[in-house]
Motif scaffolding. Structure first.
Motif, PDB file in Angstrom:
ATOM      1  N   THR A  83       0.849  -1.186   0.000  1.00  0.00           N
ATOM      2  CA  THR A  83       0.000   0.000   0.000  1.00  0.00           C
ATOM      3  C   THR A  83       0.891   1.244   0.000  1.00  0.00           C
ATOM      4  N   GLU A  85       0.947   3.582   2.071  1.00  0.00           N
ATOM      5  CA  GLU A  85       1.401   3.817   3.442  1.00  0.00           C
ATOM      6  C   GLU A  85       2.585   2.896   3.785  1.00  0.00           C
ATOM      7  N   ASN A  86       2.480   1.623   3.401  1.00  0.00           N
ATOM      8  CA  ASN A  86       3.561   0.692   3.700  1.00  0.00           C
ATOM      9  C   ASN A  86       4.796   0.950   2.846  1.00  0.00           C
TER      10      ASN A  86
END
Length: 848
Positions: A83, A85-86
């Motif tokens: 993602t 975010e990751n």
């Protein structure tokens, strides 16, 4: 203080590349390629262009990370996927994963995403997986695919689209060149008959799926360096098997290695359930719990398993024979498109399983390494390798430990303890010396340590897929002990200079340089000297000089005879010794206090041989590759490759040594050509016949190698009802004749040049029932098995009987030349380090 070797801390990961965002839409594989996915095979360069296209359209969710290149300079890379975010905190996630394993400092979080690594196309002609990965990457990048977006909430993926680009390209280029305009499904069509050597292997024809633990190949070392910087929770390896087979996924077959944990076995079944649901829904055929076991430690499922992962193998029916369309014996036609759909489905099912079980995976991963550090498996708690005797081989051994992230130290003092002596093959009181290498089981990689060092792996079922013994002390030929005690390892390593002398006066312009002959590094040193036109001599007998004892095989490089090198002589010897990692001694006199003086006729000149090796139809590709790799990558000595298709026209008089690797030579040498070969040997040639080549020569006129006769006494006493046995037991009955890669103690005549540098034994990895008589008059039985020479691994009852009192290696004089028989291959897979000196002896010393 114990030398803790943290490879990760000294080798930061290669910086991943974030491609510039592309304009236009994300194209699916068919749209990008310009042909229907599954209608043909895609070249490697085109595959990578599609990878770049997808990554560019998924900026912030995908990055391409180069990690090396192949021997043929094709790029190796993985795609990092997560993602946004990751991906923004990817390095933090990686470091946290290592903290979970105890391989990085700091507090680990257990709410981290599971790390999943998917490997495609390690066998180049199992090319469907590099087609399937394009569809997998498209689905993971497609913002309109809610299923894969959900997967990535709980996982970080590393996807290797092609582990073996050289083999893949060899297959694809051949197939695209010979396929019919409309692919021909007939099994007899040209496009289903891949020529020698096939695309399965890498550039040097090594099977990369047998090289995970040993890392003899460039691709393996580069991949495993990156792999060990991540240590994923799940690793899946995508393969193909025969075209008549359906699809295989877990659970694996027995035998399971005893160090595969209950959780790993359980989760193999869980991932199998996810796959089963998809395959059942689509009415696709599959099988589980057969053929593919979890025992040999160097596969893409077992090696990750011994590093804390859930290791998975997937096998699709097809392989290089299947092409684009293949007519099966049951009347169905297997298509490339079908094969792609199966690997695609298994890929997504694996990711789904890891995503939905993320918390369990991470928790158990941490538990695996916590137990490894605090409560290691097995009865042995320390392994000790003698630090004296062979510094070159010891250096190669510790470098291997470093690549594996295995921590080691040095014994601070002498102590006597109870332990298993590998060379004696029994428990006894052993003496640990100061500066011996100590590998403690109380470390993160303790399970891997146990697997690589265990003297006799516990085999729950003898029907296994590969070799059954591999202990590092045997493979490196190093004196070692397995101890039940946890011992301190806070001593310091000895700092041995490359060039030493009895006095400082000898270091400036010594009478000669003397180098012991113990290991591969010494062969490399000799190779480099010969190519620099340095005249080297070899001691045929033991001698003592200036307080040092030397065995036969010792290299002697005298100033006399090398005058043409002038002032470069000393610098050349020292620089080559330093480069090869060899210790040489500078001596002031040619006088020996015992044994032959340095000018004696027993100290013979080493000629620079012109060497050829045979390759092509009839020769095992991997056996040839092992020889080829030995010359080009291990000792750096020139070798000429001769093809079997034109071998009869080659003037053998141009060569001093001819190597016949393992193979079937019945179609290579006619009776007339065999006579020509013997004429060449009689004229002074050296013929090295390995495994199948030795078997081919066995029993033929003028060759001394002979098979042992059948045991007629045993046959007369045999049970008359022995032929009445159940068909269901057929496979199990056959293993009585098999040797599953077992370690045997070969007894050596180390006065013969073929065994120079060895003691009176050598631990060989025997993989066939060597059933030969001892050589008769005119031959030299240099290496033999007598009764009860077994050391480790599985050998069937009948195989063990045949492996009593049998010839293993030796030589015969034929005219002015020699025939050297290596019935066992000392270069097997390039990892059996202890055998490589034998091969060097055959090349450079026999017949001198």
């Amino acid at each position: 203080m114990m030398a803790l070797l943290w490879l990760l801390r000294s080798a930061p990961p290669v910086q991943a590349q974030t491609p510039a965002a592309e304009t236009g839409p994300l194209l699916n594989p068919t749209q990008f390629l310009g042909y229907e996915l599954g209608s043909r095979f895609t070249p490697h360069a085109t595959l990578l262009r599609y990878v770049e296209h997808v990554a560019a359209h998924a900026a912030g969710r995908m990055r391409v990370q180069p990690y090396g290149s192949t021997y043929e300079n094709r790029p190796l890379e993985v795609v990092q996927i997560g993602t946004p975010e990751n991906m923004a905190r990817l390095e933090e996630i990686r470091q946290n994963n290592l903290r979970l394993a105890g391989l990085a400092s700091g507090t680990a979080r257990t709410d981290a995403p599971a790390v999943v690594w998917l490997s495609y196309n390690i066998h180049g002609n199992e090319a469907v997986s590099s087609e399937a990965v394009m569809q997998v990457l498209y689905d993971l990048a497609n913002p309109e695919n809610p299923e894969t977006r959900q997967f990535l909430q709980h996982t970080v993926l590393l996807v290797d689209p092609c582990v073996n680009p050289d083999g893949h390209e060899r297959y694809v280029q051949w197939y695209n060149r010979v396929r019919a305009q409309v692919p021909n499904a007939s099994p007899y069509a040209w496009e289903h008959r891949e020529p020698w050597p096939g695309g399965r292997f890498n550039h040097y024809y090594f099977d990369l799926n047998r090289d995970w633990a040993w890392q003899t190949q460039q691709e393996s070392r580069q991949r495993l360096a990156l792999y060990n910087q991540w240590l994923p929770q799940v690793h899946a390896d995508f393969h193909e098997m025969g075209p008549e087979d359906p699809y295989y996924f877990s659970p694996a077959a027995k035998p399971f290695h005893e160090d595969i944990t209950n959780f790993q076995r359980k989760f193999q079944g869980i991932i199998g359930d996810y796959n089963r649901a998809v395959f059942d829904k689509n009415n696709w055929l599959y099988f589980t719990r057969e053929t593919y076991d979890l025992f040999y430690p160097s596969y893409g499922d077992t090696y990750p398993s011994f590093n804390g992962a859930i290791g998975m193998t997937y096998e699709q029916g097809g392989s290089g024979r299947a092409g684009v369309r293949y007519a099966k014996s049951d009347g169905d036609t297997l298509t490339l498109a079908q094969r792609i759909s199966h690997h695609h489905a298994a890929s997504l099912a694996t990711i789904r399983a890891a995503s939905e079980r993320q918390m369990e995976l991470v928790k158990e991963f941490r538990k695996y390494f916590d137990e490894a550090r605090t409560a290691p498996r097995g009865s042995y708690k320390s392994y000790v390798v003698a630090g004296s005797g062979d510094p070159g081989q010891l250096r190669a051994f510790t470098e291997y430990l470093q690549r594996q992230q295995i921590q080691f130290g040095y014994a601070p003092r002498r102590q006597r303890l109870r332990g298993f002596n590998y060379f004696a093959g029994r428990e006894e009181t052993v003496q640990v010396e100061a500066q011996d290498v100590v590998i403690s089981m109380y470390q993160p990689k303790s399970t891997l340590v146990k697997v690589l060092f265990e003297p006799r792996p516990a085999l729950e079922d003898s029907l296994t897929y590969d070799i059954t013994a591999w202990a590092l002390p045997y493979s490196f030929g190093l004196k070692a002990y397995a101890l039940k005690d946890r011992i301190a390892a806070n001593g310091q390593a000895a700092n041995t200079p490359t060039v030493v002398a009895a006095s400082s006066a000898a270091l400036s312009q010594p009478y000669a340089y003397v180098a012991r002959w113990n290991n591969l590094q010494d062969v490399r040193f000799l190779s480099r000297l010969l190519q620099q036109k340095v005249k080297v001599r070899v001691a045929g007998r033991a001698f003592e000089s200036e307080g040092q004892k030397y065995l036969p095989g010792t290299l002697v490089i005298t100033r006399n005879g090398n005058e043409a090198l002038g002032p470069k002589f000393d610098q050349l010897i020292r620089s080559q010794a330093d480069s090869a990692g060899v210790m040489v001694r500078a001596v002031q006199s040619g006088f020996s206090t015992s044994g032959a003086d340095l000018g004696s006729g027993y100290v013979r000149n080493v000629a620079r041989p012109n060497i050829a090796v045979v390759a092509g139809n009839g020769v095992s590709p991997t056996a040839f590759g092992e020889v080829w790799h030995f010359f080009e990558q291990q000792i750096g000595y020139p070798v000429t490759v001769l093809g079997t298709d034109y071998l009869p026209s080659v003037p053998l008089a141009k060569f001093d040594v001819l190597i016949l690797p393992d193979g079937d030579y019945s179609e290579v040498y006619s009776e007339r050509q065999l006579e020509a070969l013997k004429t060449w040997v009689r004229g002074g040639g050296r013929l090295i016949a390995m495994e199948g080549a030795a078997a081919f020569l066995s029993g033929k006129k003028d060759f001394l190698l002979r098979a042992k006769p059948a045991d007629s006494t045993a046959a007369r006493k045999a049970d008359p009802y022995r032929l009445l046995k159940p068909y269901a037991n057929a496979e199990r009955e056959q293993i009585g004749e098999r040797v599953q890669g077992s370690v045997y103690r070969v007894l050596l005549d180390n006065t013969h040049p073929l065994a120079f540098g060895y003691g009176n034994t050598y631990f060989a990895l025997i993989r066939d029932t060597l059933n030969y008589r001892f050589l008769g008059e005119g031959g030299w039985n240099v290496g033999v098995l007598k009764r009860d020479n077994y050391a480790a691994g599985f050998a069937g009852r009948n195989a063990r009987r045949k492996l009593n009192d049998t010839f293993v290696l030796g030589a015969q004089d034929m005219g002015r030349g020699q025939v050297i028989y290596l019935a066992d291959n000392p270069l097997f897979r390039g990892f059996w380090q202890g055998g490589k000196l034998l091969f060097g002896n055959a090349l450079f010393f026999v017949g001198q």
